[in-house]
Design an enzyme around this catalytic site. Structure first.
Site, mmCIF file in Angstrom:
data_model
loop_
_atom_site.group_PDB
_atom_site.id
_atom_site.type_symbol
_atom_site.label_atom_id
_atom_site.label_comp_id
_atom_site.label_asym_id
_atom_site.label_seq_id
_atom_site.Cartn_x
_atom_site.Cartn_y
_atom_site.Cartn_z
ATOM 1 N N GLY A 89 36.350 31.588 32.669
ATOM 2 C CA GLY A 89 35.912 32.929 32.290
ATOM 3 C C GLY A 89 35.388 33.673 33.499
ATOM 4 N N ARG A 90 34.603 34.708 33.233
ATOM 5 C CA ARG A 90 34.040 35.501 34.321
ATOM 6 C C ARG A 90 32.753 34.900 34.872
ATOM 7 N NH1 ARG A 90 32.043 40.808 33.490
ATOM 8 N NH2 ARG A 90 32.981 40.772 31.425
ATOM 9 N N GLU A 93 32.086 33.225 38.665
ATOM 10 C CA GLU A 93 31.958 34.010 39.903
ATOM 11 C C GLU A 93 30.504 34.254 40.282
ATOM 12 O OE1 GLU A 93 32.317 38.688 38.536
ATOM 13 O OE2 GLU A 93 34.159 37.564 38.855
ATOM 14 N N CYS A 119 40.305 26.612 34.330
ATOM 15 C CA CYS A 119 40.503 28.038 34.600
ATOM 16 C C CYS A 119 39.759 28.489 35.864
ATOM 17 C CB CYS A 119 40.077 28.832 33.362
ATOM 18 S SG CYS A 119 40.712 30.515 33.308
ATOM 19 N N HIS A 120 38.735 29.346 35.726
ATOM 20 C CA HIS A 120 37.955 29.810 36.873
ATOM 21 C C HIS A 120 36.796 28.870 37.205
ATOM 22 C CE1 HIS A 120 40.164 33.487 35.976
ATOM 23 N NE2 HIS A 120 39.771 33.988 37.126
ATOM 24 N N TYR A 139 43.045 28.189 37.307
ATOM 25 C CA TYR A 139 43.781 29.393 36.959
ATOM 26 C C TYR A 139 44.554 29.810 38.215
ATOM 27 C CZ TYR A 139 44.892 33.965 35.083
ATOM 28 O OH TYR A 139 45.570 35.067 34.627
#
Length: 198
Positions: A89-90, A93, A119-120, A139
């Site tokens: 997801g976000r 980061e 993913c991330h 990802y």
């Protein structure tokens, strides 16, 4: 099978399926799972995001659920856990900017404990400096970042020693199956005839 104690790292706008499905599936398989986030305590929640793939050059993002946490990451001792799950997801980061997150991730690699990242999520692993010499995936848009951290990127679910990685939530069946294998989890299926005899 004796259940393992598993830590799952979350944060606001973690991918909904990637935090919720492993949390529930690992519990279903007999493990104890605690979801934690920086600066948020037991009973608080993070907002999730749903990433969907609709044929565009990248995913679209919509608001997901409120996902309840078990503790703040600063309040748990990673030594008390057998394995780690790092969803995407976000959230990764900015989660990678927290020392408590990076120190927790490093503990699992230093102790050669099972880690599943999706993913991330590998952005956090890259920031923690634990990918040198590894074979893994992520990802695809994160590929350059993890390769720059010293790993060999592979297309598809990858198990490299204690590390199991997948590209996104469509990988859940294979990714979770591989992680359960690394955890030493065995699931026995009883035939319908045997169940009827009970």
């Amino acid at each position: 099978m004796t259940g393992k104690k598993i830590l799952e790292i979350a944060g606001d706008f973690v991918e909904d399926y990637e935090v919720m499905v492993p949390y529930q599936a690992l519990q279903m398989a007999g493990h104890e799972v605690h979801a934690v986030a920086p600066e948020k305590g037991e009973g608080e929640s993070v907002k999730t995001a749903v990433h969907d793939f609709r044929g565009d050059q990248t995913y679209v993002e919509t608001r997901g659920h409120d996902f309840a946490l078990d503790a703040a990451i600063e309040d748990v001792d990673p030594a008390n856990y057998d394995a780690l799950v790092v969803p995407g997801g976000r959230a990764p980061e900015y989660l990678r900017t927290y020392d408590s997150v990076l120190e927790t991730v490093r503990h699992f690699f230093e102790e050669d404990k099972p880690v599943a990242a999706l993913c991330h999520g590998p952005q956090i692993l890259a920031a923690a400096g634990v990918l040198e010499g590894r074979e893994m995936t992520s990802y695809p848009a994160v590929r350059a970042e993890v390769e720059n951290a010293g790993c060999s990127w592979v297309d598809g679910v990858v198990t490299d020693g204690n590390l199991v990685t997948g590209q996104a939530w469509p990988d859940h069946p294979e990714w979770l199956a591989e992680f359960l294998d690394v955890l030493g989890t065995t699931i026995e299926h009883e035939s319908a005839a045997a169940a009827a005899d009970d």
